[in-house]
Design an enzyme around this catalytic site. Sequence first.
Site, mmCIF file in Angstrom:
data_model
loop_
_atom_site.group_PDB
_atom_site.id
_atom_site.type_symbol
_atom_site.label_atom_id
_atom_site.label_comp_id
_atom_site.label_asym_id
_atom_site.label_seq_id
_atom_site.Cartn_x
_atom_site.Cartn_y
_atom_site.Cartn_z
ATOM 1 N N PRO A 1 -1.168 -18.910 -36.242
ATOM 2 C CA PRO A 1 -0.110 -20.075 -35.604
ATOM 3 C C PRO A 1 -0.127 -19.738 -33.997
ATOM 4 C CG PRO A 1 0.734 -19.157 -37.538
ATOM 5 C CD PRO A 1 -0.305 -18.293 -37.353
ATOM 6 N N GLU B 1 -4.361 -20.108 -41.274
ATOM 7 C CA GLU B 1 -3.051 -20.263 -40.812
ATOM 8 C C GLU B 1 -3.121 -21.219 -39.712
ATOM 9 O OE1 GLU B 1 -0.485 -16.283 -41.868
ATOM 10 O OE2 GLU B 1 -1.321 -16.272 -39.738
ATOM 11 N N GLU C 1 -1.737 -15.026 -48.429
ATOM 12 C CA GLU C 1 -1.525 -13.734 -48.104
ATOM 13 C C GLU C 1 0.062 -13.243 -48.121
ATOM 14 O OE1 GLU C 1 -1.767 -13.634 -43.764
ATOM 15 O OE2 GLU C 1 -3.862 -14.672 -43.804
#
Length: 690
Positions: A146, A193, A291
């Site tokens: 991110p 992500e 994850e």
Amino acid sequence: MKLFSRYWVAITAGLVAMIVGLCGVSSQQSIAASNDQTAIRIDKVPNLSSGFIMGADTSTLISEENSGVKYYDLDGQQTDLLTILHHNGVNYIRVRVWNDPFNAKGQGYGAGNADIDNAITIGQRATKLGMKVLVDFHYSDFWADPGRQIPPKAWQKYNVDQKAQAIYDFTTDSLTKLRDSGVDVGMVQVGNETTGSGICGVTGPDEYKLFAKGAQAIRNFDKNIKIALHFTNPEKKDTILGYAQGLAENKIDYDVFATSYYPYYHGQLSNLTDVLKTVADTYNKQVMVAETSYPYTLDDTDGEPNVIKTTSDVQPAGYPATPQGQAHELRDVINAVSAVGPKALGVFYWEPAWISVGGTDRTTNLSIWEKYGSGWASSAVIGYDPTVTTTNYGGSQWDNQALFDAKGHALQSLRTFKAVYTGINEQLPDPMLPQPSMTVKSLLKNPSFEDSDMSMYQLKGNISLSQNNPKTGKNDLDFYGDDDYQADASQTITLDPGTYTFSPNVQGGATNALSKLNVYVEINGQRQAVLVPPLTGWKHWVEPKLTFTLAQKKAVKLGLAIQSNAKSWGSTDDWILTRVASDTEASHESASNGNVSDSGKEIISSKPDSNSLAEGSQSSVEGSKSGSTQMDTKASIKSAESKSPKKTNSDKSLPKTGETILLTTSLLGVLLVLLGLVGLVIHYKQKAKL
């Protein structure tokens, strides 16, 4: 003489035992970090599907082995890592793929130098053991998360459409190489992500073009391969569900909606289940956790400081930093995903074997990390990733979250993948950390927002009642905005004359220089306020204190005013209002200090109470898994609590078997010494008689 020697042997043995025992007690923390075969509790997960994915990401495996790392099973036998994982219930292996993780001289960027060749090697070994492979395309030459989604070097000047086509071509080419090498690919991720910074440097509506093209490449290659899209921060419920809605609106063809879940960052497990179930039920998608991990120790085992390293780091999650805590975390995540129902696909443990390549000397290890790419980043990546500098590249910052100790021996927590089907040692005490008291004393009504009646509060803007981030209890007020935003929460209350202190608790992150949070009191229409200290991360609570004086009975308005930048987030809980002086004392105080009174004078303070500022300065910003500069947005937009508070007491913990053994050894030593001395006395008495 033989008898005499025997007594001295007893005394010597006793002294040795005492020394060993005492030394062992003093180093118990280090012993606890190793696999001492202590009994471990793992609760059964009810109604767990036999086909549930028990996965592990082993992307650094080849680099670790090249660095000289060896792995040992639960019986202490040196064995191939994937074989150990497979024998303990792991049925899926995840490998990340970077486009070109090498500089112009051919030096690897580190973290496994995770190119397609590395993925093929690991994938072949997994396939031979009957495990399927999840291919995690980052569409970058290095970490994608991110906080950063840096396009590959070769794509730097591409526009959106060119990047989309490049993703299609790279995905197709890589899958062809994997298939031709005999790798059994069961699932493929289009990006890693992809929250906050988008995918391949593209954010907003255009990122869906890249999702679509990556998914198309997989579907065209093999319709039997599951297509997964991977996001994170499930505690940001509106944001993550917004992605699910965006995927639907843009008609993205995919099968699996995945999220990361780290309990020290990502909120309550009940919220995780709710988010995944909403996606499953609303969009008919399978869901999973791509994850998760947890520390088995707070020790640094390789000389590179860890991301999670203090008691305050793990306190929000509620699990101790032990193999037991690690096992309980993994079990609870499996349970939370399984609770979604038929669409629950599985859970992947992130890098369970990324351990030290030697001792704890960073200087010695650095040359190994550089040569084989077994650290989180090598010096070769400097210039490509701006977050990597000459001062922060190095080793694993995740070694204390592996399922193997620093010497490569499997921890008891590795049993979890199998034990969740049957449960083991469920009679042992609840292995959670003690939770803080939920009793909050305040003159305000409903100070912790636990009552369903919230009519005493006035809420304006981007703030609302939530169960994501409480300091105590179940409820809190959350604030967040995709764009720059304002919010305000307040309560009006009538108070007797006196001096009062108002101190609401606040936590959050991702704020910048434009952000301004004030705790305020309004008296006679005049406002006094203090700034909230900087918000430095999830569960790093600050408690600004505002003091005011009333000379007569009066209605006052107390509140929290928020003006903040886009993507900043936070929550407030436990609004404490206390009376610190009577009306007589208040009259003297009002005349001598700068606090506002009901005379109408207005004071706006730019500094919070010194105590609250000190508390805020003691907090540290969390980092993400990919290094000291992996302090990505994942680390700065963490929120929510990982478990509902459990009734635990400080004396309700697992037996400290290692300590018990050491104490027993010490006592045995004392006994042997005494026996030896008694024997000597008897010996000399008998000799005297002769």
